[in-house]
Design an enzyme around this catalytic site. Sequence first.
Site, PDB file in Angstrom:
ATOM      1  CD  GLU A  10       5.186  -2.390  -9.902  1.00 32.32           C
ATOM      2  OE1 GLU A  10       6.236  -1.759  -9.677  1.00 32.32           O
ATOM      3  OE2 GLU A  10       4.607  -3.077  -9.030  1.00 32.32           O
TER       4      GLU A  10
ATOM      5  CB  ALA B  68      -0.938  -0.033   1.198  1.00 33.42           C
TER       6      ALA B  68
HETATM    7  C1  LIG Z   1      -5.695  -1.530 -11.148  1.00 30.63           C
HETATM    8  C2  LIG Z   1      -4.675  -0.806 -10.342  1.00 30.63           C
HETATM    9  C3  LIG Z   1      -4.045  -1.447  -9.286  1.00 30.63           C
HETATM   10  C4  LIG Z   1      -3.129  -0.764  -8.490  1.00 30.63           C
HETATM   11  N1  LIG Z   1      -2.565  -1.417  -7.414  1.00 30.63           N
HETATM   12  C5  LIG Z   1      -1.757  -0.724  -6.569  1.00 30.63           C
HETATM   13  C6  LIG Z   1      -1.246  -1.340  -5.372  1.00 30.63           C
HETATM   14  O1  LIG Z   1      -1.487  -2.521  -5.096  1.00 30.63           O
HETATM   15  N2  LIG Z   1      -0.499  -0.595  -4.527  1.00 30.63           N
HETATM   16  C7  LIG Z   1      -0.189   0.717  -4.782  1.00 30.63           C
HETATM   17  O2  LIG Z   1       0.479   1.338  -3.970  1.00 30.63           O
HETATM   18  N3  LIG Z   1      -0.652   1.340  -5.920  1.00 30.63           N
HETATM   19  C8  LIG Z   1      -1.419   0.645  -6.803  1.00 30.63           C
HETATM   20  N4  LIG Z   1      -1.907   1.248  -7.953  1.00 30.63           N
HETATM   21  C9  LIG Z   1      -1.593   2.656  -8.196  1.00 30.63           C
HETATM   22  C10 LIG Z   1      -0.518   2.859  -9.256  1.00 30.63           C
HETATM   23  O3  LIG Z   1       0.719   2.443  -8.775  1.00 30.63           O
HETATM   24  C11 LIG Z   1      -0.535   4.358  -9.599  1.00 30.63           C
HETATM   25  O4  LIG Z   1      -1.719   4.574 -10.332  1.00 30.63           O
HETATM   26  C12 LIG Z   1       0.651   4.789 -10.394  1.00 30.63           C
HETATM   27  O5  LIG Z   1       1.793   4.819  -9.568  1.00 30.63           O
HETATM   28  C13 LIG Z   1       0.474   6.191 -10.993  1.00 30.63           C
HETATM   29  O6  LIG Z   1       0.099   7.084  -9.994  1.00 30.63           O
HETATM   30  P1  LIG Z   1      -1.199   8.027 -10.185  1.00 30.63           P
HETATM   31  O7  LIG Z   1      -2.296   7.185 -10.700  1.00 30.63           O
HETATM   32  O8  LIG Z   1      -1.404   8.763  -8.914  1.00 30.63           O
HETATM   33  O9  LIG Z   1      -0.778   9.014 -11.317  1.00 30.63           O
HETATM   34  P2  LIG Z   1      -0.038  10.430 -11.139  1.00 30.63           P
HETATM   35  O10 LIG Z   1       1.233  10.259 -10.366  1.00 30.63           O
HETATM   36  O11 LIG Z   1      -1.006  11.425 -10.672  1.00 30.63           O
HETATM   37  O12 LIG Z   1       0.330  10.720 -12.646  1.00 30.63           O
HETATM   38  C14 LIG Z   1      -0.678  11.037 -13.600  1.00 30.63           C
HETATM   39  C15 LIG Z   1      -0.049  11.056 -14.967  1.00 30.63           C
HETATM   40  O13 LIG Z   1       0.881  12.140 -14.994  1.00 30.63           O
HETATM   41  C16 LIG Z   1       1.999  11.808 -15.794  1.00 30.63           C
HETATM   42  N5  LIG Z   1       3.237  11.852 -15.008  1.00 30.63           N
HETATM   43  C17 LIG Z   1       3.386  11.739 -13.652  1.00 30.63           C
HETATM   44  N6  LIG Z   1       4.662  11.882 -13.283  1.00 30.63           N
HETATM   45  C18 LIG Z   1       5.373  12.046 -14.404  1.00 30.63           C
HETATM   46  C19 LIG Z   1       6.760  12.289 -14.690  1.00 30.63           C
HETATM   47  N7  LIG Z   1       7.680  12.374 -13.713  1.00 30.63           N
HETATM   48  N8  LIG Z   1       7.135  12.431 -15.978  1.00 30.63           N
HETATM   49  C20 LIG Z   1       6.208  12.364 -16.968  1.00 30.63           C
HETATM   50  N9  LIG Z   1       4.891  12.180 -16.766  1.00 30.63           N
HETATM   51  C21 LIG Z   1       4.477  12.021 -15.514  1.00 30.63           C
HETATM   52  C22 LIG Z   1       1.731  10.430 -16.356  1.00 30.63           C
HETATM   53  O14 LIG Z   1       1.059  10.498 -17.582  1.00 30.63           O
HETATM   54  C23 LIG Z   1       0.800   9.836 -15.322  1.00 30.63           C
HETATM   55  O15 LIG Z   1       0.130   8.737 -15.861  1.00 30.63           O
HETATM   56  C24 LIG Z   1      -2.811   0.588  -8.788  1.00 30.63           C
HETATM   57  C25 LIG Z   1      -3.414   1.224  -9.875  1.00 30.63           C
HETATM   58  C26 LIG Z   1      -4.337   0.544 -10.641  1.00 30.63           C
HETATM   59  C27 LIG Z   1      -4.984   1.268 -11.782  1.00 30.63           C
END
Ligand SMILES: Cc1cc2nc3c(=O)[nH]c(=O)nc-3n(C[C@H](O)[C@H](O)[C@H](O)COP(=O)(O)OP(=O)(O)OC[C@H]3O[C@@H](n4cnc5c(N)ncnc54)[C@H](O)[C@@H]3O)c2cc1C
Length: 388
Positions: free
Chosen positions: A360, A121
């Site tokens: 990831e 988490a």
């Molecule tokens: C089905 C599913 C299962 C998941 N399971 C887990 C879990 O078990 N444990 C857990 O901890 N998390 C989990 N996650 C969360 C997942 O790891 C995050 O969604 C992911 O790390 C991206 O974070 P965010 O969605 O907050 O996107 P944000 O960090 O808000 O980013 C949004 C978008 O901004 C852009 N962006 C962000 N940073 C950069 C950068 N430095 N350079 C360029 N572009 C960038 C990208 O386009 C990105 O997609 C899960 C997500 C899903 C959808």
Amino acid sequence: VHPDEKASLLRTAGQFADEVIAPRVQQYDADEHIPEDLMERMADLGMFGGVIPVEDGGLGLDFRTFAELVMEVSRVCHVMGSMISLPSALVGSSIHVFGSPEQRSRYLVPLAQGRIFGGAAVTEPGSGSDVASMRTTFKRDGDSFVINGAKAWISMLDYASFFVTFATRDRNLGRKGVTAFIVPKDTPGVSVHPYKNKMGFRPISTGDLVLNQVRLGPEHLLGDIDDGFRVAMTAVERGRLGVASRAVGVTKGCIDASMSYAQGRVVFGNPISTLQIVQSKLTDMLVGHATARLLTLSGADELDSGRRGRQALSMAKMYATDVAARSASDAVQIHGAYGVSPEYAVSRYYRDTKVLQIVEGSNDLHRAMTAEMALGTRSSGDEPRPPN
Ligand SMILES: Cc1cc2nc3c(=O)[nH]c(=O)nc-3n(C[C@H](O)[C@H](O)[C@H](O)COP(=O)(O)OP(=O)(O)OC[C@H]3O[C@@H](n4cnc5c(N)ncnc54)[C@H](O)[C@@H]3O)c2cc1C
């Protein structure tokens, strides 16, 4: 792993995927729940043991064999590929590297044997890619720790009996103030709230993990105070290897489905496999699969040679999931209207591969990181990797 043992493991996994998982996957995808008996049968086959050493209850696989195992299962269902990857990624390796002997015997051994499950988490409603900006806090109270906050998008809410999670003692400290904890799901103040009807990864129960005045004894501390960011980063490359391998498996699934459909579907008097435009899509899938597989296995080799392989695995995760997403889109196109029907696996591949591009480390982040590592503005990770 001896070559004969490896061949037998991959054969067993492939047969299990084709004979046991394939007939049920479309239904459990619709039901949004992995059947318990499938998890039990995978545990009986020892498939959760992955790279965890034999003395800790695992299979002690090298990373290359582990990647090939995940590919073989993910060819049919990458969600099952994710189930067998989890113990070898953050949940298991953080306990392996930072856990006390008691934590290892209580959590790691049964995890590797598939007798219990855990979740990682990290993500919060306001922070995903930027892990260090988490809002969840902890306070010391004598010997205990009291955690308050919420994690979002956390997987394994149904199966997990514990979560490896993270909290800060001071939000202004960034990564320096983060500490890791093992939180049993039945601790007072812990509640889980799964999201329903998500686009992809449907059989995995994902949602909010709320931590409201959660009081934990010192035996739940994972690693040292303030060492949590290092704990969170122990296994990022392993997580990326798992996702890349799942994507390679899904691409193979797209190839298998598209080849067989294209040879059977007759349009204007001929199977569509005779059309060059269909052949061109198949070629892209085949080349994409071969190259993504090589890139992913070269990342596994880096881990096997004792390096972190940060750049190799960042590229592999991004490339393999992009190939999978394009292959799934082409596979749906080849299937025509049947491509959008739940009768055919390709609609599932299409929904799931979009999500593989986000988890990831979003592929945009990997795109930025790959260039930064080449430019020398970010470490490319030739330092030794944490031990298995
Ligand atoms: C089905 C599913 C299962 C998941 N399971 C887990 C879990 O078990 N444990 C857990 O901890 N998390 C989990 N996650 C969360 C997942 O790891 C995050 O969604 C992911 O790390 C991206 O974070 P965010 O969605 O907050 O996107 P944000 O960090 O808000 O980013 C949004 C978008 O901004 C852009 N962006 C962000 N940073 C950069 C950068 N430095 N350079 C360029 N572009 C960038 C990208 O386009 C990105 O997609 C899960 C997500 C899903 C959808």
